[in-house]
Motif scaffolding. Structure first.
Motif, mmCIF file in Angstrom:
data_model
loop_
_atom_site.group_PDB
_atom_site.id
_atom_site.type_symbol
_atom_site.label_atom_id
_atom_site.label_comp_id
_atom_site.label_asym_id
_atom_site.label_seq_id
_atom_site.Cartn_x
_atom_site.Cartn_y
_atom_site.Cartn_z
ATOM 1 N N SER A 183 0.811 -1.216 0.000
ATOM 2 C CA SER A 183 0.000 0.000 0.000
ATOM 3 C C SER A 183 0.847 1.270 0.000
ATOM 4 O O SER A 183 0.362 2.326 -0.371
ATOM 5 N N SER A 184 2.104 1.165 0.412
ATOM 6 C CA SER A 184 2.978 2.336 0.526
ATOM 7 C C SER A 184 4.392 1.967 0.103
ATOM 8 O O SER A 184 4.714 0.801 -0.069
ATOM 9 N N ARG A 185 5.225 2.978 -0.026
ATOM 10 C CA ARG A 185 6.641 2.733 -0.304
ATOM 11 C C ARG A 185 7.347 2.433 1.017
ATOM 12 O O ARG A 185 7.112 3.091 2.023
ATOM 13 N N GLY A 186 8.209 1.443 0.986
ATOM 14 C CA GLY A 186 8.960 1.102 2.189
ATOM 15 C C GLY A 186 9.858 -0.083 1.934
ATOM 16 O O GLY A 186 9.740 -0.772 0.916
ATOM 17 N N PRO A 187 10.773 -0.351 2.859
ATOM 18 C CA PRO A 187 11.700 -1.471 2.679
ATOM 19 C C PRO A 187 10.978 -2.811 2.779
ATOM 20 O O PRO A 187 10.089 -2.988 3.605
ATOM 21 N N ILE A 188 11.371 -3.741 1.901
ATOM 22 C CA ILE A 188 10.846 -5.109 1.943
ATOM 23 C C ILE A 188 12.011 -6.079 1.777
ATOM 24 O O ILE A 188 13.045 -5.729 1.216
ATOM 25 N N VAL B 285 8.819 -24.635 -1.778
ATOM 26 C CA VAL B 285 9.693 -23.647 -1.144
ATOM 27 C C VAL B 285 8.814 -22.503 -0.640
ATOM 28 O O VAL B 285 7.939 -22.035 -1.363
ATOM 29 N N THR B 286 9.056 -22.079 0.576
ATOM 30 C CA THR B 286 8.283 -20.973 1.145
ATOM 31 C C THR B 286 9.067 -19.676 1.009
ATOM 32 O O THR B 286 10.224 -19.585 1.454
ATOM 33 N N ALA B 287 8.436 -18.689 0.393
ATOM 34 C CA ALA B 287 8.997 -17.347 0.283
ATOM 35 C C ALA B 287 8.327 -16.499 1.366
ATOM 36 O O ALA B 287 7.110 -16.413 1.434
ATOM 37 N N THR B 288 9.149 -15.893 2.239
ATOM 38 C CA THR B 288 8.637 -15.113 3.356
ATOM 39 C C THR B 288 8.932 -13.642 3.139
ATOM 40 O O THR B 288 10.092 -13.257 2.981
ATOM 41 N N LEU B 289 7.891 -12.821 3.149
ATOM 42 C CA LEU B 289 7.997 -11.382 2.959
ATOM 43 C C LEU B 289 8.040 -10.685 4.306
ATOM 44 O O LEU B 289 7.207 -10.935 5.172
ATOM 45 N N THR B 290 9.037 -9.821 4.473
ATOM 46 C CA THR B 290 9.136 -8.984 5.669
ATOM 47 C C THR B 290 9.053 -7.534 5.223
ATOM 48 O O THR B 290 9.733 -7.135 4.283
ATOM 49 N N PHE B 291 8.212 -6.752 5.897
ATOM 50 C CA PHE B 291 8.070 -5.333 5.543
ATOM 51 C C PHE B 291 7.885 -4.493 6.777
ATOM 52 O O PHE B 291 7.649 -4.971 7.840
#
Length: 162
Positions: free
Chosen positions: A69-74, A156-162
Motif C-alpha cells: 500500500s505504501s513505499r517502504g523497505p521489503i 519452497v516458502t517465500a517469506t515477505l518482511t516489511f
C-alpha cells in the motif's frame, strides 16, 4: 500635561496591581502521522518442464510479486524447501525417496543463490506502493545420473518482511 501624567500613572498602577492580566504562556503542540505499509506476496510456480535425462543443466524462470500500500523497505527470504536432504545450496525435488538437486538464484547468470538470509541471499528492495515483480531463476544441475521416471516436486516458502 498633568492629565496625561495622571492617566499614565493610573495605567501603570493598574498593571502593577494585576500582573496576571499581562502575563502570557505558550505551549508546543506535537503533530504526527504514521504511515504504515500493508503488503502481500504471490509466488508463481517454477517448472523445469519434462526431460529424459539429467546430463545437462535445466534452467527455468519464475517470479514473486509483492503488492504494498505504501513505499517502504521489503525483504523476501526463501527457505530450503521440503525435499529430502535439502539445503539452500542444493534444494531437492523429491519423488518418493528419490531426489533431483536444484537451486534458486537471484540473477539470470545463476551465480547468486537465494536463501533465508543466514544462508544464501535474500531479495532486498523498496516497495513502490503498487505491485513489484521480482524474477527468480532456477537450475537443475546436470550430471546427476539416471533417475527413476516420475513427477519430482518440492515446495519452497517465500517469506515477505516489511
Amino acid at each position: 500635561m498633568s492629565t496625561r501624567l495622571n492617566c499614565t500613572a493610573f495605567g501603570l498602577a493598574l498593571l502593577a496591581a494585576s500582573p496576571l492580566a499581562c502575563a502570557a504562556e505558550s505551549a508546543v503542540m506535537e503533530v504526527t502521522l504514521s504511515i504504515e505499509n500493508s503488503c502481500g506476496i504471490t509466488a508463481q510456480p517454477l517448472s523445469f518442464g519434462r526431460s529424459q535425462d539429467l546430463s545437462r543443466n535445466l534452467d527455468a524462470e519464475s517470479s514473486v510479486s509483492v503488492a504494498c500500500s505504501s513505499r517502504g523497505p521489503i525483504q523476501i527470504a526463501f527457505d530450503m524447501g521440503a525435499g529430502n536432504g535439502a539445503t539452500v545450496d542444493a534444494r531437492k525435488l523429491s519423488f518418493g525417496a528419490e531426489t533431483v538437486s536444484y537451486s534458486l538464484f537471484l540473477d539470470s547468470s545463476r551465480s547468486t543463490v537465494l536463501g533465508d538470509g543466514s544462508i544464501g541471499n535474500i531479495i532486498s528492495a523498496t516497495s513502490s506502493g503498487g505491485i513489484d515483480v521480482f524474477p527468480i531463476y532456477g537450475r537443475v544441475f546436470g550430471g546427476q545420473g539416471v533417475k527413476p521416471v516420475g513427477a519430482y516436486a518440492d515446495v519452497v516458502t517465500a517469506t515477505l518482511t516489511f
